[in-house]
Design a protein around this motif. Structure first.
Motif, short mmCIF file in Angstrom:
data_model
loop_
_atom_site.label_atom_id
_atom_site.label_comp_id
_atom_site.label_asym_id
_atom_site.label_seq_id
_atom_site.Cartn_x
_atom_site.Cartn_y
_atom_site.Cartn_z
N GLY A 126 -12.09 3.92 4.55
CA GLY A 126 -11.83 5.29 4.11
C GLY A 126 -10.70 5.35 3.09
N ASP A 127 -10.28 6.61 2.85
CA ASP A 127 -9.20 6.83 1.89
C ASP A 127 -7.88 6.36 2.50
OD1 ASP A 127 -11.01 7.94 0.18
OD2 ASP A 127 -10.66 10.00 0.89
N GLY A 128 -7.13 5.55 1.75
CA GLY A 128 -5.86 5.05 2.23
C GLY A 128 -5.33 3.97 1.32
N GLY A 129 -4.32 3.30 1.79
CA GLY A 129 -3.72 2.24 1.00
C GLY A 129 -2.57 1.59 1.74
N CYS A 130 -2.16 0.44 1.23
CA CYS A 130 -1.05 -0.29 1.83
C CYS A 130 0.27 0.14 1.19
CB CYS A 130 -1.24 -1.79 1.65
SG CYS A 130 -2.63 -2.45 2.59
#
Length: 439
Positions: free
Chosen positions: A193-197
């Motif tokens: 899904g939508d996200g990030g590190c």
């Protein structure tokens, strides 16, 4: 009219429809509550549902929490784990039975209120369901909460909050959706899904350390080579290196010379004969008991200097003693008593006080009288408060009081001795007066 019998098939269909409606309502309510539920971890063992509810309402809002459910260990699972574990012994079982008996005795002492509580502690996490989606979203904005067991507690604990995930979605990383996952590809949860590190930017200090130049390489002396953590991307200063080498050589030469001088001094001290050294007693006291047998030197100039020094010290001590004696004599020459002779026999004590009151404060008056008549014996003693008053009283020597010339002396009146002398002839009495004057 006979009532028509109900068709059993129709009745069964209606019941099935009612059950399906109830199940749908339950599922809808369950789904609605699941969307308002959060997961709370790191809950201390001393916290219960009421404390967690109070903490959440303090940070989110009053009457916003619908339900708090802490996860407890199942007693059946504990028994199964204990029976199936390897290495269990009879001693461990005895200890468990003793602990259970102690807990049961404590419950009997405290009463039946503890029966409602669970015997086992919770597992350190649980779920909180909020009343409205707004309060749910507000709680998710706080990744952690600092709180105490009571509102007034000084000791604080940290509770961590994250959204509730069902069994199928428990493997999804919830930090990924908030762009806060610090593990990247090494994360053991799924990134979907939508996200990030989290973007980890190297600090400026580390960058500066990498850019620092090697100080040893600058002088041309770095022994690490390619393994050196500092930069070698510059040309070393050969001139400074040569000058440094020259200075080090000069320093080494100077050190060698100083060492040689020290060795020479030590050798001279060792080689020096005792006859060349001065005798300490001869130098300080001006004499030596050993005489000609003394192995050290006896210089006459040193002896004369020591004797002169001794004479000076002796004179100084004598002067100090004389000064101390003068001060003591001065102190002794300042009595506070005054003796009065030649008083009229009709004189009374208050007459003497009036005669000497302008001299200073009178502390005491010794006024001897005859036993038969009560008249004055012709002498008395007066004690003043200060030596200045005594000096003023001595100035009145030879003055007249009630038709008699007075004789005033400094010193205490020794009444006992004076009365003894009165019984003796006049010659001895006159001698006693002289002794009083000397005193």
């Amino acid at each position: 009219m006979v009532a028509a019998e109900a068709d059993p098939s129709n009745m069964e269909g209606e019941v099935e429809n009612d059950l399906e409606g109830v199940e749908e309502e339950k599922n809808s309510n369950h789904d609605d509550s699941q969307t308002r539920k959060i997961h709370v971890s790191r809950i201390p063992s001393s916290f219960d549902e009421a404390i967690v509810k109070r903490v959440m309402e303090e940070h989110v809002g009053k009457d916003t929490v619908e339900e708090v459910a802490l996860i407890y260990k199942r007693p059946d699972a504990e028994e199964e784990d204990a029976d199936g574990a390897t290495g269990t012994t009879k001693d461990n079982k005895k200890k468990e039975s003793k602990d259970s008996s102690k807990s049961s005795s404590k419950k009997q002492k405290h009463g039946g209120d503890d029966d409602d509580k669970t015997e086992t502690e919770h597992r350190g996490f649980g779920f909180v369901t909020f009343c409205t989606p707004d309060s749910y979203q507000k709680a998710l904005t706080m990744p952690s909460i600092r709180c105490g067991r009571k509102a007034t507690s000084n000791r604080k604990h940290t509770l961590y909050i994250r959204p509730y995930a069902e069994k199928g979605a428990q493997e999804i990383c919830y930090l990924w959706a908030k762009h806060r996952c610090p593990y990247g590809d090494d994360c053991k949860f799924v990134h979907e899904g939508d996200g990030g590190c989290m973007i980890i930017v190297p600090s400026a200090e580390k960058a500066d350390k990498k850019k620092q130049k090697c100080f040893a390489f600058k002088k041309g002396k770095c022994k690490r080579g390619d393994q050196c953590p500092f930069s070698h991307d510059f040309k070393p200063n050969v001139a400074t290196a040569t000058t440094d080498n020259a200075t080090t050589k000069d320093q080494d030469d100077n050190d060698d010379k100083e060492k040689a001088k020290d060795v020479d001094k030590d050798n001279k001290k060792r080689k020096r004969d005792n006859s060349e050294k001065d005798c300490i007693n001869w130098k300080t006291k001006g004499k030596c008991r050993k005489g000609d047998k003394c192995p050290y030197r006896h210089d006459e100039a040193l002896r004369e200097a020591a004797l002169l020094k001794k004479k000076k010290n002796k004179k100084r001590k004598q002067q100090e003693g004389a000064d101390a004696g003068d001060t003591e004599s001065k102190r002794q020459r300042q009595p506070l008593w005054v003796r009065l002779f030649g008083l009229n026999y009709d004189t009374r004590e208050h007459d003497v006080r009036e005669f000497l009151q302008h001299c200073g404060t009178i502390m005491e008056v010794q006024f001897p009288r005859f036993e038969d008549s009560g008249r004055s014996k012709g002498y008395c003693g007066v004690l003043f408060q200060s030596p200045k008053a005594v000096a003023k009283a001595l100035e009145l020597d030879g003055e007249e009081l009630m038709g008699r010339w007075l004789r005033i002396q400094a010193g205490k009146m020794l009444l006992d001795q004076w009365e003894d002398r009165e019984k003796q002839p006049k010659q001895t009495q006159s001698n006693y007066e002289e002794e009083q004057e000397a005193y």
